[in-house]
Design a protein around this motif. Sequence first.
Motif, PDB file in Angstrom:
ATOM      1  N   MET A  60      88.824  34.428 -40.867  1.00 53.05           N
ATOM      2  CA  MET A  60      87.989  35.451 -41.492  1.00 53.05           C
ATOM      3  C   MET A  60      86.538  35.307 -41.041  1.00 53.05           C
ATOM      4  O   MET A  60      85.986  34.207 -41.004  1.00 53.05           O
ATOM      5  CB  MET A  60      88.064  35.328 -43.016  1.00 53.05           C
ATOM      6  N   ALA A  61      85.923  36.432 -40.702  1.00 49.99           N
ATOM      7  CA  ALA A  61      84.507  36.452 -40.334  1.00 49.99           C
ATOM      8  C   ALA A  61      83.786  37.423 -41.249  1.00 49.99           C
ATOM      9  O   ALA A  61      84.195  38.578 -41.395  1.00 49.99           O
ATOM     10  CB  ALA A  61      84.335  36.877 -38.878  1.00 49.99           C
ATOM     11  N   LEU A  62      82.706  36.964 -41.884  1.00 50.00           N
ATOM     12  CA  LEU A  62      81.936  37.781 -42.810  1.00 50.00           C
ATOM     13  C   LEU A  62      80.513  37.948 -42.304  1.00 50.00           C
ATOM     14  O   LEU A  62      79.916  37.020 -41.735  1.00 50.00           O
ATOM     15  CB  LEU A  62      81.911  37.144 -44.200  1.00 50.00           C
ATOM     16  N   PHE A  63      79.960  39.140 -42.553  1.00 49.80           N
ATOM     17  CA  PHE A  63      78.629  39.490 -42.082  1.00 49.80           C
ATOM     18  C   PHE A  63      77.837  40.123 -43.229  1.00 49.80           C
ATOM     19  O   PHE A  63      78.413  40.682 -44.156  1.00 49.80           O
ATOM     20  CB  PHE A  63      78.710  40.483 -40.919  1.00 49.80           C
ATOM     21  N   ASP A  64      76.512  40.036 -43.125  1.00 45.71           N
ATOM     22  CA  ASP A  64      75.645  40.661 -44.117  1.00 45.71           C
ATOM     23  C   ASP A  64      74.763  41.708 -43.448  1.00 45.71           C
ATOM     24  O   ASP A  64      74.196  41.480 -42.381  1.00 45.71           O
ATOM     25  CB  ASP A  64      74.758  39.614 -44.790  1.00 45.71           C
ATOM     26  N   ARG A  65      74.674  42.876 -44.106  1.00 46.11           N
ATOM     27  CA  ARG A  65      73.797  43.948 -43.654  1.00 46.11           C
ATOM     28  C   ARG A  65      72.986  44.436 -44.850  1.00 46.11           C
ATOM     29  O   ARG A  65      73.465  45.187 -45.678  1.00 46.11           O
ATOM     30  CB  ARG A  65      74.603  45.116 -43.075  1.00 46.11           C
ATOM     31  N   ASP A  66      71.761  43.946 -44.961  1.00 49.06           N
ATOM     32  CA  ASP A  66      70.866  44.351 -46.046  1.00 49.06           C
ATOM     33  C   ASP A  66      71.517  44.193 -47.412  1.00 49.06           C
ATOM     34  O   ASP A  66      71.423  45.072 -48.279  1.00 49.06           O
ATOM     35  CB  ASP A  66      70.420  45.801 -45.850  1.00 49.06           C
ATOM     36  N   GLY A  67      72.199  43.069 -47.608  1.00 48.62           N
ATOM     37  CA  GLY A  67      72.818  42.781 -48.886  1.00 48.62           C
ATOM     38  C   GLY A  67      74.228  43.308 -49.047  1.00 48.62           C
ATOM     39  O   GLY A  67      74.884  43.008 -50.040  1.00 48.62           O
ATOM     40  N   MET A  68      74.711  44.081 -48.084  1.00 47.40           N
ATOM     41  CA  MET A  68      76.087  44.580 -48.133  1.00 47.40           C
ATOM     42  C   MET A  68      76.956  43.692 -47.261  1.00 47.40           C
ATOM     43  O   MET A  68      76.630  43.453 -46.096  1.00 47.40           O
ATOM     44  CB  MET A  68      76.153  46.041 -47.663  1.00 47.40           C
ATOM     45  N   ARG A  69      78.044  43.192 -47.816  1.00 46.89           N
ATOM     46  CA  ARG A  69      78.917  42.257 -47.104  1.00 46.89           C
ATOM     47  C   ARG A  69      80.015  43.015 -46.353  1.00 46.89           C
ATOM     48  O   ARG A  69      80.653  43.915 -46.896  1.00 46.89           O
ATOM     49  CB  ARG A  69      79.530  41.289 -48.116  1.00 46.89           C
ATOM     50  N   PHE A  70      80.237  42.624 -45.083  1.00 49.19           N
ATOM     51  CA  PHE A  70      81.277  43.224 -44.248  1.00 49.19           C
ATOM     52  C   PHE A  70      82.182  42.131 -43.694  1.00 49.19           C
ATOM     53  O   PHE A  70      81.743  40.997 -43.463  1.00 49.19           O
ATOM     54  CB  PHE A  70      80.659  43.995 -43.070  1.00 49.19           C
ATOM     55  N   ALA A  71      83.449  42.466 -43.470  1.00 47.54           N
ATOM     56  CA  ALA A  71      84.411  41.558 -42.858  1.00 47.54           C
ATOM     57  C   ALA A  71      84.905  42.150 -41.546  1.00 47.54           C
ATOM     58  O   ALA A  71      85.049  43.372 -41.416  1.00 47.54           O
ATOM     59  CB  ALA A  71      85.597  41.322 -43.790  1.00 47.54           C
ATOM     60  N   LEU A  72      85.162  41.291 -40.588  1.00 47.62           N
ATOM     61  CA  LEU A  72      85.738  41.729 -39.320  1.00 47.62           C
ATOM     62  C   LEU A  72      87.204  42.086 -39.529  1.00 47.62           C
ATOM     63  O   LEU A  72      87.989  41.285 -40.030  1.00 47.62           O
ATOM     64  CB  LEU A  72      85.619  40.620 -38.274  1.00 47.62           C
ATOM     65  N   VAL A  73      87.559  43.298 -39.148  1.00 44.51           N
ATOM     66  CA  VAL A  73      88.955  43.746 -39.169  1.00 44.51           C
ATOM     67  C   VAL A  73      89.352  44.056 -37.737  1.00 44.51           C
ATOM     68  O   VAL A  73      88.962  45.090 -37.189  1.00 44.51           O
ATOM     69  CB  VAL A  73      89.141  44.988 -40.065  1.00 44.51           C
ATOM     70  N   PRO A  74      90.082  43.144 -37.069  1.00 41.53           N
ATOM     71  CA  PRO A  74      90.481  43.393 -35.677  1.00 41.53           C
ATOM     72  C   PRO A  74      91.369  44.623 -35.581  1.00 41.53           C
ATOM     73  O   PRO A  74      91.945  45.079 -36.574  1.00 41.53           O
ATOM     74  CB  PRO A  74      91.248  42.116 -35.298  1.00 41.53           C
ATOM     75  N   GLY A  75      91.508  45.148 -34.377  1.00 43.55           N
ATOM     76  CA  GLY A  75      92.287  46.368 -34.191  1.00 43.55           C
ATOM     77  C   GLY A  75      93.593  46.139 -33.449  1.00 43.55           C
ATOM     78  O   GLY A  75      94.149  45.044 -33.443  1.00 43.55           O
ATOM     79  N   GLY A  76      94.058  47.188 -32.800  1.00 46.15           N
ATOM     80  CA  GLY A  76      95.305  47.124 -32.045  1.00 46.15           C
ATOM     81  C   GLY A  76      96.125  48.383 -32.235  1.00 46.15           C
ATOM     82  O   GLY A  76      95.591  49.465 -32.504  1.00 46.15           O
TER      83      GLY A  76
END
Length: 325
Positions: A60-76
Motif C-alpha cells: 500500500m502507498a499513501l499520499f497527502d494532497r493539502d490534507g486529503m489522503r490518497f492511495a495508489l490503485v494500480p491498473g490493468g
Amino acid sequence: MAERARFYPGAVPYADLTFAQWNDMPDGAARRTAHEIADRHGLAVVGLEETGYAGRSHRMALFDRDGMRFALVPGGRPTLGYDAARFQPAPDQVASYAESASEYGLPPLSEYVDAMTSSVRVAEIPAMLVAVEAFDPCEIVLAPDDPRVLELVASAGSRLGGVSMFRSAGGLEVEFDRSGRVVRARVTREVSYDEAMAGLASIGLRTTTPDEWEWACGAGAATLFRWGEDNANDGYPFDYKTGPHRQKNLWGLAIGQDPYRHEATSDRTIVCGGDGGGATCGGSGFFLGWLTLATAYRDTDFGQWLASEDGYADEILTRPVIELN
C-alpha cells in the motif's frame, strides 16, 4: 490479470503501472516509484507498507494532497461485475431472502442478484490515486476561528453548555470537546450533480467512472463482497460498527462501508456503494440490506431517480481521483 512485465521507476506514464508490476517491484524500486509519483503531482508520501485484507496481501502507498489522503490503485485489465450463477448462498442468506421474496414478490435469489449487480466484463483501468475517504462537495470545512464559527458560539451563549454538537438553521455545524473547545466546524449547502463535478474539476480532481469505482472497491476480488460471499445474518450493515465492511480495503480505502453513503460516479445515473439506505430503512430484510454493499451492486431505478428532476440528495459523495502521468 496476466501482466508480469517489469516496471521501473521513471517509466512514463505511471498510468500504465499494473497491479502485478507494482507488487512485484523490489522495495527500493517501489519507494522510488512512490516518491517520483509524489514529485510529479505535488504530493507527499505518507506511507508505504505491506498490508492485507480478506486473506490477500498488497503493498500500500499513501499520499497527502493539502490534507486529503490518497492511495495508489494500480491498473490493468481486470474482470469486473458479478456472475450470479456461481453464487452459492449460505443457509441464512437463503432464509433471509425467502422472507423478503415472499413479502415483496421477488424472483429467485440468483435472478435477483444478477439483476442487482453489473454484468461480467473486462475493463481497461489506468493506475491512479484514489481518495481514501469519500468527498462531499456540499461540505465546506471551517477553521475553529472562522468568523462564522465565532459568531455562532457568541450568539448561542449558554445554550452550548455541555453539548458536543450544535447545528444552526443556516447549515453550520460545530463540534466541541468536553472542555467546550471547538474541534470541528463545517457548513453544508445543497449542490447539483453538475456543481459537484465542477467543484472537483476546479481543484484538479475528478470522480471515478463506474468501472474505476468497482476496481477501487473490490481490488479484483471475484466474490460478491470484497471480503467474500457471506454477510452477517442478524442485522444490517449500519448496525455493525466493526466487521470486514468497516475495515479499509486492500488498497487502503474506506469504501462501501455504509449503504446510506452511496457515491456518485462519472455516470450520473450510476451510484455505487449503497442505495441511500432504502433497503435498511424500509426493513427489506438483512440479505437485501447487505447486498447494497456488493462490489458490483447496481440499483438502476435508484440511480435514474437521483438523476431525474424528482431526485433529491442532501449530500453528493464522490470518490476523487488524481490521474497519473
